[in-house]
Motif scaffolding. Structure first.
Motif, PDB file in Angstrom:
ATOM      1  N   ALA A  32       0.826  -1.214   0.000  1.00 15.48           N
ATOM      2  CA  ALA A  32       0.000   0.000   0.000  1.00 15.48           C
ATOM      3  C   ALA A  32       0.858   1.260   0.000  1.00 15.48           C
ATOM      4  O   ALA A  32       0.569   2.224  -0.715  1.00 15.48           O
ATOM      5  CB  ALA A  32      -0.930  -0.009   1.215  1.00 15.48           C
ATOM      6  N   ALA A  33       1.929   1.259   0.783  1.00 17.92           N
ATOM      7  CA  ALA A  33       2.729   2.477   0.954  1.00 17.92           C
ATOM      8  C   ALA A  33       3.545   2.820  -0.273  1.00 17.92           C
ATOM      9  O   ALA A  33       3.852   3.989  -0.515  1.00 17.92           O
ATOM     10  CB  ALA A  33       3.638   2.327   2.166  1.00 17.92           C
ATOM     11  N   THR A  34       3.942   1.820  -1.049  1.00 18.06           N
ATOM     12  CA  THR A  34       4.785   2.072  -2.221  1.00 18.06           C
ATOM     13  C   THR A  34       3.997   2.070  -3.533  1.00 18.06           C
ATOM     14  O   THR A  34       4.587   2.130  -4.610  1.00 18.06           O
ATOM     15  CB  THR A  34       5.906   1.025  -2.307  1.00 18.06           C
ATOM     16  OG1 THR A  34       5.335  -0.292  -2.363  1.00 18.06           O
ATOM     17  CG2 THR A  34       6.825   1.120  -1.098  1.00 18.06           C
ATOM     18  N   ASP A  35       2.682   2.018  -3.437  1.00 20.09           N
ATOM     19  CA  ASP A  35       1.838   2.078  -4.637  1.00 20.09           C
ATOM     20  C   ASP A  35       2.029   3.430  -5.331  1.00 20.09           C
ATOM     21  O   ASP A  35       1.945   4.477  -4.684  1.00 20.09           O
ATOM     22  CB  ASP A  35       0.377   1.909  -4.232  1.00 20.09           C
ATOM     23  CG  ASP A  35      -0.551   1.709  -5.425  1.00 20.09           C
ATOM     24  OD1 ASP A  35      -0.321   2.352  -6.477  1.00 20.09           O
ATOM     25  OD2 ASP A  35      -1.501   0.921  -5.306  1.00 20.09           O
ATOM     26  N   GLN A  63       0.140   5.137  -7.000  1.00 17.53           N
ATOM     27  CA  GLN A  63      -1.041   5.991  -6.894  1.00 17.53           C
ATOM     28  C   GLN A  63      -0.980   6.924  -5.680  1.00 17.53           C
ATOM     29  O   GLN A  63      -1.656   7.954  -5.641  1.00 17.53           O
ATOM     30  CB  GLN A  63      -2.305   5.126  -6.804  1.00 17.53           C
ATOM     31  CG  GLN A  63      -2.607   4.346  -8.079  1.00 17.53           C
ATOM     32  CD  GLN A  63      -2.824   5.269  -9.280  1.00 17.53           C
ATOM     33  OE1 GLN A  63      -3.459   6.317  -9.176  1.00 17.53           O
ATOM     34  NE2 GLN A  63      -2.269   4.873 -10.422  1.00 17.53           N
ATOM     35  N   VAL A  64      -0.150   6.560  -4.680  1.00 14.92           N
ATOM     36  CA  VAL A  64      -0.038   7.398  -3.491  1.00 14.92           C
ATOM     37  C   VAL A  64       0.467   8.786  -3.857  1.00 14.92           C
ATOM     38  O   VAL A  64      -0.093   9.810  -3.446  1.00 14.92           O
ATOM     39  CB  VAL A  64       0.892   6.740  -2.451  1.00 14.92           C
ATOM     40  CG1 VAL A  64       1.210   7.716  -1.322  1.00 14.92           C
ATOM     41  CG2 VAL A  64       0.243   5.480  -1.887  1.00 14.92           C
ATOM     42  N   THR A  84      -1.768  12.451  -3.759  1.00 10.91           N
ATOM     43  CA  THR A  84      -1.409  13.437  -2.726  1.00 10.91           C
ATOM     44  C   THR A  84      -0.653  14.638  -3.288  1.00 10.91           C
ATOM     45  O   THR A  84      -0.213  15.491  -2.530  1.00 10.91           O
ATOM     46  CB  THR A  84      -0.527  12.770  -1.648  1.00 10.91           C
ATOM     47  OG1 THR A  84       0.647  12.206  -2.266  1.00 10.91           O
ATOM     48  CG2 THR A  84      -1.282  11.675  -0.931  1.00 10.91           C
ATOM     49  N   SER A  85      -0.515  14.710  -4.591  1.00  9.61           N
ATOM     50  CA  SER A  85       0.202  15.834  -5.197  1.00  9.61           C
ATOM     51  C   SER A  85      -0.769  16.920  -5.647  1.00  9.61           C
ATOM     52  O   SER A  85      -1.984  16.719  -5.682  1.00  9.61           O
ATOM     53  CB  SER A  85       1.025  15.340  -6.388  1.00  9.61           C
ATOM     54  OG  SER A  85       0.182  14.786  -7.386  1.00  9.61           O
ATOM     55  N   GLY A  86      -0.236  18.070  -5.990  1.00 12.07           N
ATOM     56  CA  GLY A  86      -1.071  19.181  -6.422  1.00 12.07           C
ATOM     57  C   GLY A  86      -1.667  19.915  -5.237  1.00 12.07           C
ATOM     58  O   GLY A  86      -1.652  19.431  -4.096  1.00 12.07           O
ATOM     59  N   LEU A  87      -2.226  21.084  -5.501  1.00 10.92           N
ATOM     60  CA  LEU A  87      -2.781  21.916  -4.435  1.00 10.92           C
ATOM     61  C   LEU A  87      -3.932  21.224  -3.710  1.00 10.92           C
ATOM     62  O   LEU A  87      -3.976  21.193  -2.481  1.00 10.92           O
ATOM     63  CB  LEU A  87      -3.264  23.253  -5.013  1.00 10.92           C
ATOM     64  CG  LEU A  87      -3.919  24.225  -4.007  1.00 10.92           C
ATOM     65  CD1 LEU A  87      -2.924  24.580  -2.905  1.00 10.92           C
ATOM     66  CD2 LEU A  87      -4.427  25.469  -4.726  1.00 10.92           C
TER      67      LEU A  87
END
Length: 382
Positions: free
Chosen positions: A340-343, A345-346, A350-353
């Protein structure tokens, strides 16, 4: 009228008994609370007002011949060429009990997989397991030789066990700490960073590598990060696992230190700790405190990193995974957390404003709670 009087007396009796019970509980709790509060007040006073750690260092200094007894153990398993002449970003020692083969295999298959780290992250990280000799129990019918043969076969398969012939027990953890720094000094002194971790720690290796590469590019020295304990008092209760008698450590406060579950130092600090261990009495079996004593003797202070976990597991959420470095208490779930932590998609989620604003709100909810034992509330705003 008679029944009314009996009812009143009965109520008074119940109130009296309830009051006595409450007072008894309060007195017992107050004794424990009072002891804890007083010990912390004394500890903080010692640290911030008296601050005579120099005297402590001097009093713990012993001749080299005497200090050598804490490191003069023979290797049972060793790999002196593990680092070779490679450019090693990080030498990572995992403190493990000989019996914990499942934990070691889980680490080898997840965050401690050197092949994954090299191929995916593009750096060399050497992962080793620090062990003592096997302690056999009275009701253990198998021989120590058979246990050791299992370790030899495991080491032949993976080539990552470093073992010395002191007994592997909680009270010998300081000996295991010394093993790690002495091994690095003699076999891998060119590594840019050194890390020690328990075998129930989850390390987010991509985040850690990125962070250490940034620190390395800045040429950091005197670098020591983890979960810092400041002004911690020795525990004097004989019922505690961490009990330290006055004869062993008579002062009211420990020097600042990082929790032994996981921390990172730069190569120059590792070298200083090695040299400090050559002249200090290492009979104090709280290994992270002894690390603090060594560092204090060499003029090195720890720095708090909010994403090094405290006593508990980090919350399971992609906004936490995005910045986490370590999380404590992972055994059965380590494969799931790693996946889960290295997916990929994380990072996307969580990027962008909008992603950052969303994660700030989520982390405030997850971390800004009373008595949080993972990451502090301020981690939500970083």
């Amino acid at each position: 009228m008679f029944l009314y009087i009996r009812r009143v007396r009965r109520c008074q009796f119940v109130q009296l008994m309830t009051t006595c019970l409450v007072l008894s509980v309060v007195m017992v709790c107050w004794e424990q609370l009072d002891h804890s509060v007083v010990s912390h007040i004394k500890s903080y006073s010692f640290r911030y007002l008296i601050n005579s750690f120099t005297y402590i260092n001097n009093s713990l200094t012993v001749p080299r011949e005497e200090a050598r007894r804490f490191s003069n153990f023979s290797y049972l398993l060793d790999h002196p060429d593990k680092c070779g002449d490679k450019d090693v970003l990080l030498l990572l020692f995992v403190k493990s009990s000989p019996k914990n083969i499942k934990r070691r295999n889980a680490i080898r298959a997840t965050w401690g997989n050197e092949t994954y780290i090299k191929n995916t992250l593009g750096v060399t990280v050497k992962v080793l397991f620090a062990l003592g000799a096997i302690e056999t129990q009275p009701n253990d019918l198998s021989s120590p030789v058979n246990h050791q043969n299992h370790l030899i076969r495991e080491d032949n398969l993976h080539g990552d066990l470093i073992q010395k012939d002191f007994v592997d027990t909680f009270h010998n953890l300081t000996l295991k700490l010394i093993l790690q720094f002495h091994w690095m000094h003699s076999r891998c002194a060119h590594a840019r960073f050194f890390m020690t971790a328990d075998d129930d720690i989850f390390v987010h290796m991509p985040n850690l590598v990125s962070y250490l590469q940034d620190m390395s590019s800045k040429g950091v020295t005197d670098f020591w990060i983890g979960r810092v304990h400041r002004g911690a008092p020795p525990i004097r209760s004989r019922h505690s696992k961490y009990y330290v008698p006055f004869e062993m450590y008579p002062w009211m406060s420990y020097p600042d230190y990082t929790a032994g579950a996981s921390y990172v130092v730069s190569g120059d600090v590792a070298n200083k700790i090695y040299h400090a261990s050559l002249t200090l009495n290492a009979s104090l079996y709280i290994d992270d405190v002894f690390m603090g004593i060594c560092a204090n003797a060499m003029g090195v202070s720890p720095q708090d990193h909010v994403y090094f976990s405290g006593e508990g597991k980090a919350p399971y959420h992609q906004c936490i995974y995005n910045q986490m470095i370590t999380s404590h208490g992972h055994v059965e779930d380590i494969y799931d957390v790693w996946k889960a932590a290295t997916d990929p998609q994380v990072k996307k989620a969580t990027s962008g404003l909008l992603g950052r604003l969303y994660c700030t709100a989520v982390k405030m909810t997850l971390l800004c709670k009373p008595y949080s034992v993972t990451y502090p509330c301020k981690a939500a705003f970083l």
